[in-house]
Write an enzyme that holds these catalytic residues in place. Structure first.
Site, short mmCIF file in Angstrom:
data_model
loop_
_atom_site.label_atom_id
_atom_site.label_comp_id
_atom_site.label_asym_id
_atom_site.label_seq_id
_atom_site.Cartn_x
_atom_site.Cartn_y
_atom_site.Cartn_z
N GLN A 130 0.83 -1.19 0.00
CA GLN A 130 0.00 0.00 0.00
C GLN A 130 0.88 1.26 0.00
OE1 GLN A 130 -1.94 0.68 3.79
NE2 GLN A 130 -3.66 1.76 2.85
N GLY A 131 0.86 1.99 -1.10
CA GLY A 131 1.66 3.20 -1.18
C GLY A 131 0.84 4.45 -0.91
N TYR A 132 0.56 4.69 0.33
CA TYR A 132 -0.21 5.87 0.73
C TYR A 132 0.71 6.92 1.37
CZ TYR A 132 -5.09 4.15 0.13
OH TYR A 132 -6.28 3.74 -0.37
N SER A 133 1.25 6.57 2.56
CA SER A 133 1.96 7.57 3.39
C SER A 133 3.26 8.05 2.74
CB SER A 133 2.31 6.98 4.75
OG SER A 133 1.17 6.44 5.35
N SER A 165 4.38 -1.10 4.21
CA SER A 165 4.56 -2.43 4.80
C SER A 165 4.88 -3.46 3.74
CB SER A 165 3.28 -2.86 5.54
OG SER A 165 3.05 -2.02 6.62
N GLU A 248 -9.81 -1.06 5.41
CA GLU A 248 -8.60 -1.32 6.18
C GLU A 248 -8.90 -1.18 7.67
OE1 GLU A 248 -5.32 1.25 5.24
OE2 GLU A 248 -3.98 0.27 6.68
N GLU A 377 -6.20 9.35 17.23
CA GLU A 377 -6.65 10.74 17.26
C GLU A 377 -7.43 11.08 15.99
OE1 GLU A 377 -3.52 9.76 18.01
OE2 GLU A 377 -3.74 10.01 20.17
C1 LIG Z 1 3.12 -0.73 11.48
C2 LIG Z 1 2.74 0.31 10.47
C3 LIG Z 1 2.44 -0.08 9.19
C4 LIG Z 1 2.11 0.88 8.24
N1 LIG Z 1 1.88 0.45 6.97
C5 LIG Z 1 1.65 1.37 6.01
C6 LIG Z 1 1.51 0.97 4.66
O1 LIG Z 1 1.60 -0.22 4.33
N2 LIG Z 1 1.30 1.91 3.74
C7 LIG Z 1 1.20 3.22 4.04
O2 LIG Z 1 0.96 4.01 3.16
N3 LIG Z 1 1.32 3.64 5.33
C8 LIG Z 1 1.57 2.75 6.31
N4 LIG Z 1 1.73 3.17 7.60
C9 LIG Z 1 1.73 4.61 7.89
C10 LIG Z 1 0.56 5.10 8.72
O3 LIG Z 1 -0.61 5.15 7.97
C11 LIG Z 1 0.96 6.47 9.28
O4 LIG Z 1 2.03 6.27 10.18
C12 LIG Z 1 -0.19 7.15 9.97
O5 LIG Z 1 -1.15 7.54 9.07
C13 LIG Z 1 0.29 8.36 10.80
O6 LIG Z 1 1.07 9.24 10.07
P1 LIG Z 1 2.48 9.75 10.64
O7 LIG Z 1 3.24 8.56 11.00
O8 LIG Z 1 3.03 10.67 9.65
O9 LIG Z 1 2.13 10.52 11.97
P2 LIG Z 1 1.67 12.03 12.10
O10 LIG Z 1 0.55 12.29 11.18
O11 LIG Z 1 2.85 12.92 12.02
O12 LIG Z 1 1.10 12.03 13.57
C14 LIG Z 1 1.90 12.27 14.74
C15 LIG Z 1 0.94 12.44 15.92
O13 LIG Z 1 0.13 13.59 15.72
C16 LIG Z 1 -1.22 13.27 15.84
N5 LIG Z 1 -2.01 14.08 14.93
C17 LIG Z 1 -1.80 14.31 13.61
N6 LIG Z 1 -2.78 15.07 13.11
C18 LIG Z 1 -3.63 15.35 14.13
C19 LIG Z 1 -4.84 16.07 14.23
N7 LIG Z 1 -5.41 16.67 13.18
N8 LIG Z 1 -5.42 16.12 15.44
C20 LIG Z 1 -4.88 15.51 16.52
N9 LIG Z 1 -3.75 14.80 16.47
C21 LIG Z 1 -3.14 14.71 15.28
C22 LIG Z 1 -1.29 11.81 15.45
O14 LIG Z 1 -2.45 11.19 15.97
C23 LIG Z 1 -0.03 11.27 16.08
O15 LIG Z 1 -0.26 11.01 17.43
C24 LIG Z 1 2.06 2.24 8.58
C25 LIG Z 1 2.35 2.62 9.88
C26 LIG Z 1 2.70 1.69 10.84
C27 LIG Z 1 3.02 2.15 12.20
#
Ligand SMILES: Cc1cc2nc3c(=O)[nH]c(=O)nc-3n(C[C@H](O)[C@H](O)[C@H](O)COP(=O)(O)OP(=O)(O)OC[C@H]3O[C@@H](n4cnc5c(N)ncnc54)[C@H](O)[C@@H]3O)c2cc1C
Lengths: 393, 376
Positions: A130-133, A165, A248, A377
């Protein structure tokens, strides 16, 4: 077919076809069959089990038969699950294709795309990631920057994904790319599919706190993606992205609710023992266990209720956010309890006794539950806005 | 698990309509402020009869409407939403269950139609101490000729002050703590030797402390000395009803709180735009959803196999206590100073939540019972 007949025939078929190794309780990750071009089966039984189940369409029991599914009704699928559980049969195949891409393609894919991709998912031939983040686009996913330029017969993709992942193990990727940089952020995104073997795609594993590297940084350097691989409408990929996220989230919440790999009461009794009256000897741990067990029941009952309500055409929207939030927070609590119960034994990291720190690594892995697929959150924010209709900040 | 079918949705909707019309929270306020003698409105009770609620757990042969426990819970939930006071729980839920499941043909014929027609209010007298503990029943019943003589004291008897008859849990053998040796007797509330003290509780509702001084009891319910299971049947129906009431209390205080978040302004903004409050509200919403599923699951089990419903009922009542407490605490906090005033209704919900948490076993009681049923 009457449901009772279906149950009888399913039971008989499972009895005859589920190999013995596949009836041993799964230890979780090490026993999962993910499939894919480069998949190395852990045992002959695992391979046979996948082939037999796939031949019946039962790796994806409710998908239509023409796309490799079993064409089962909800009731039949429930019976299949129950009968599998009754003999502790393992799931023959798990994959992002099954949980995420499949449902999205069924909804938004062209006929050609469905026929091309779904049967390979069902048979475990192609493994998807999954290429999202992206580094700058996590919770604020729609701000993603990976761009896809229109080059006539193909898109040229450049940019970087992160937290992808199993990107290093996957065969194909479903990917969000920006196709209109001038449009408002939700309006210029498209949903494309491409082979990870395409020139210009590279991956770099990231080491996690669990000591494992299940996910990667993924780089795209002038990657050519055929136009036919665009799913849905150009610049309307956000609709598909959201739909897929709903699946998901529901499957993360639901998966954790039934992930019966470790039983909290059983492990607590094993480690702590019983007092004279037969009760789990530590009253504080007992209370923790009870709370988690009742909340586990509540989650399962809620999943079942939502299914029943969906079938009857009732109910609130954004349910997947509730299930995801409740399921992941509960799972984290359960694992804190497992660590408490395990005491210093649970801290062992490299010993044979601890199977190389299995519990400690699982405990650390659960911390990602409330981050992946949208953080807790963000889930609470969705409930506040979509269900409670609270005002924007 | 089920989704509500059309009949049940209609039952819920008419219950909501009836109760918001006939018994809004202002009605409880009126009963309180006028120091009403009964603590509930007999006219309302008559209305509940017309709706078929008094006979909700009574079969049609005995004049009931037989909606089952799922239906019972829907009504209780709506009663929680408007804090409607009535003898529904004691009479239509617990007494009807005790008599319906344990009574002889004769007893059923005598009592069930009377309940369904709202001609008899029947209280269930179980607790003797501060905490709910049915197996600790100590009130003595001694055989004298062909009748029993009751001596002892009961407390927290819901609707005991207005009851026409009382079902008394008494000990005919064994020691407090034994499940064996517990019997149920149906006695006239006016029988010589019974003295009733009305107790007005924090929620402006009523219970009674009842003394039994050489009370003559001729009518046993179920088999003497072996009625603990029957008692549990009645209590489990009641516990599910109370859990549903707490669901209604939590749901209504939550709805009122969310409405306030969209109305009250500070710092030039609606307070509902503050994320700290949004997330707490969203969390609470999720908890109420989980509770709803457990209440429904408990009632589905009660309808299907009442003797095996203890675990599901305890899970529901446990969660109801926890979620109910959270909901009313959050409500008062988010209403700020207004939440502390008698002028708005939120305090009424907080008070009723406290007494329904205690009623028929608190969270600890049910947590423990749940664990026992799972053998830990
Ligand atoms: C084990 C694992 C597998 C994953 N697999 C994939 C994958 O296969 N493909 C993919 O694309 N992504 C994947 N991800 C990524 C995942 O979707 C992101 O980590 C997630 O969406 C959070 O983004 P971030 O890490 O940039 O955190 P951030 O967005 O930077 O968040 C940091 C903190 O700020 C808080 N925050 C952010 N915005 C707000 C708001 N508006 N209000 C209140 N709090 C807020 C968050 O809740 C968090 O606590 C994976 C992540 C993990 C941990």
């Amino acid at each position: 077919m009457p449901l009772e007949t279906f149950r009888r025939e399913t039971r008989e078929w499972l009895a005859q076809n589920c190999p013995p190794e596949m009836r041993k309780p799964s230890r979780g990750e090490p026993d999962i069959c993910w499939g894919g071009r480069n998949w190395e089966f852990q045992s002959e039984d695992q391979k046979i089990w996948l082939e037999r189940m796939a031949a019946r369409g039962w790796t994806v029991p409710m998908w239509p038969k023409e796309y490799g599914g079993g064409g089962l009704s909800r009731e039949e699928e429930k019976i299949l699950r129950e009968e599998m559980r009754a003999i502790s049969a393992r799931s023959p195949l798990e994959s992002f294709g099954i949980w995420m891409l499949g449902p999205a393609l069924l909804q938004f894919g062209s006929e050609a795309q469905k026929l091309e991709h779904l049967p390979k998912i069902a048979r475990g031939e192609i493994r998807w990631c999954q290429g999202y983040s992206e580094p700058g686009a996590g919770s604020d996913l729609a701000s993603l920057q990976t761009k896809a330029e229109d080059k006539g017969d193909h898109f040229l993709v450049n940019g970087q994904k992160i937290w992808t992942s199993y990107a290093d193990k996957a065969d194909w990727i479903f990917c969000l790319v920006r196709t209109d940089p001038a449009a408002p952020k939700h309006k210029g995104i498209s949903f494309v599919l491409f082979d990870m073997a395409t020139p210009g795609v590279t991956t770099k594993p990231i080491l996690l706190i669990s000591g494992k590297s299940p996910f990667c940084e993924t780089f795209f350097d002038n990657v050519k993606v055929p136009k036919a691989n665009l799913v849905g409408t150009l610049n309307d990929g956000w609709t598909i992205a959201k739909y897929l996220l709903t699946h998901e989230r529901a499957s993360i919440g639901g998966g954790l609710a039934i992930a019966g790999m470790r039983s909290l009461p059983a492990e607590a009794i094993k480690a702590i023992g019983r007092d004279e009256s037969g009760r789990l000897a530590d009253p504080f741990v007992r209370e923790e266990v009870i709370r988690a067990e009742i909340d586990g029941r509540a989650l399962l009952a809620t999943i079942e209720r939502y299914k029943a309500e969906a079938k009857a055409g009732q109910g609130v929207g954004a349910k997947s956010a509730i299930l995801k939030y409740a399921g992941t927070e509960l799972n984290k609590r359960r694992y804190e309890a497992f660590m408490t119960i395990g005491g210093s034994d649970a801290l062992e990291w490299e010993s044979e006794r601890s199977e190389e720190g299995t519990l400690a690594r699982e405990w650390l892995r659960t911390k990602a539950n409330s981050i992946e697929g949208g953080t807790s959150e963000i889930m609470l924010g969705i409930v506040a806005k979509r269900i409670l209709d609270l005002p924007e900040a | 698990m089920i989704a509500l079918d059309e009949d049940r949705i209609m039952l819920r909707d008419t219950a909501r309509e009836f109760l918001t019309d006939k018994s809004p929270v202002s009605e409880l306020r009126r009963l309180r402020d006028s120091r009403n003698e009964d603590g509930f409105s007999r006219e309302l009770w008559g209305g509940m009869k017309d709706m078929g609620w008094t006979g909700i757990l009574i079969d049609e042969d005995h004049g009931g409407s037989d909606f089952g426990h799922v239906g019972m819970a829907l009504v209780c939930e709506e009663m929680g939403r408007t804090l409607a006071a009535s003898p529904f729980l004691s009479t239509a839920v617990m007494a009807a269950t005790a008599i319906g499941r344990g009574g002889s043909g004769e007893q059923k014929k005598k009592w069930l139609p009377a309940i369904a027609e709202a001609k008899a209010i029947i209280a269930l007298a179980v607790d003797e101490g501060r905490k709910h503990a049915p197996e600790k029943t100590a009130l003595k019943a001694e055989l004298a000729g062909n009748a029993f003589t009751l001596n002892g004291e009961k407390t927290f008897v819901i609707d005991g002050h207005v009851a026409d008859a009382i079902i008394v849990a008494a000990r005919t053998a064994g020691e407090p703590g034994d499940k064996n040796g517990i019997s149920l007797f149906l006695v006239d509330a006016k029988a010589p030797g019974i003295s009733v003290e009305r107790v007005i509780t924090v929620d402006s509702r009523n219970s009674a402390r009842i003394k039994f001084d050489n009370v003559n009891a001729v009518e046993a319910l179920g088999e003497t000395g072996k009625s603990f299971n029957l008692l549990e049947n009645a209590l489990n129906a009641g516990r599910a009803g109370v859990a549903a009431e707490l669901l209604g209390i939590a749901g209504e205080s939550f709805d009122r709180t969310v409405a306030y978040l969209k109305e009250r302004k500070q710092f030039g903004k609606l307070i509902g735009s503050f994320q700290a409050l949004q997330h707490r509200a969203a969390h609470l919403f999720g908890e109420i959803e989980l509770l709803r599923s457990l209440v429904l699951a408990a009632c589905v089990t009660l309808d299907k196999s009442p003797d095996a419903a203890g675990t599901a009922v305890s899970a529901a009542k446990y969660k109801a206590c926890e979620v109910g407490r959270l909901a009313v605490s959050e409500a008062v906090q988010m209403f700020g100073g207004m939440g502390m005033t008698d002028e708005i209704d939120i305090g009424f919900f907080m008070k009723r939540a406290r007494s329904t948490q205690e009623l028929l076993g608190d969270a600890y009681f049910h947590a423990d019972r749940f664990a026992l049923s799972q053998k830990y």
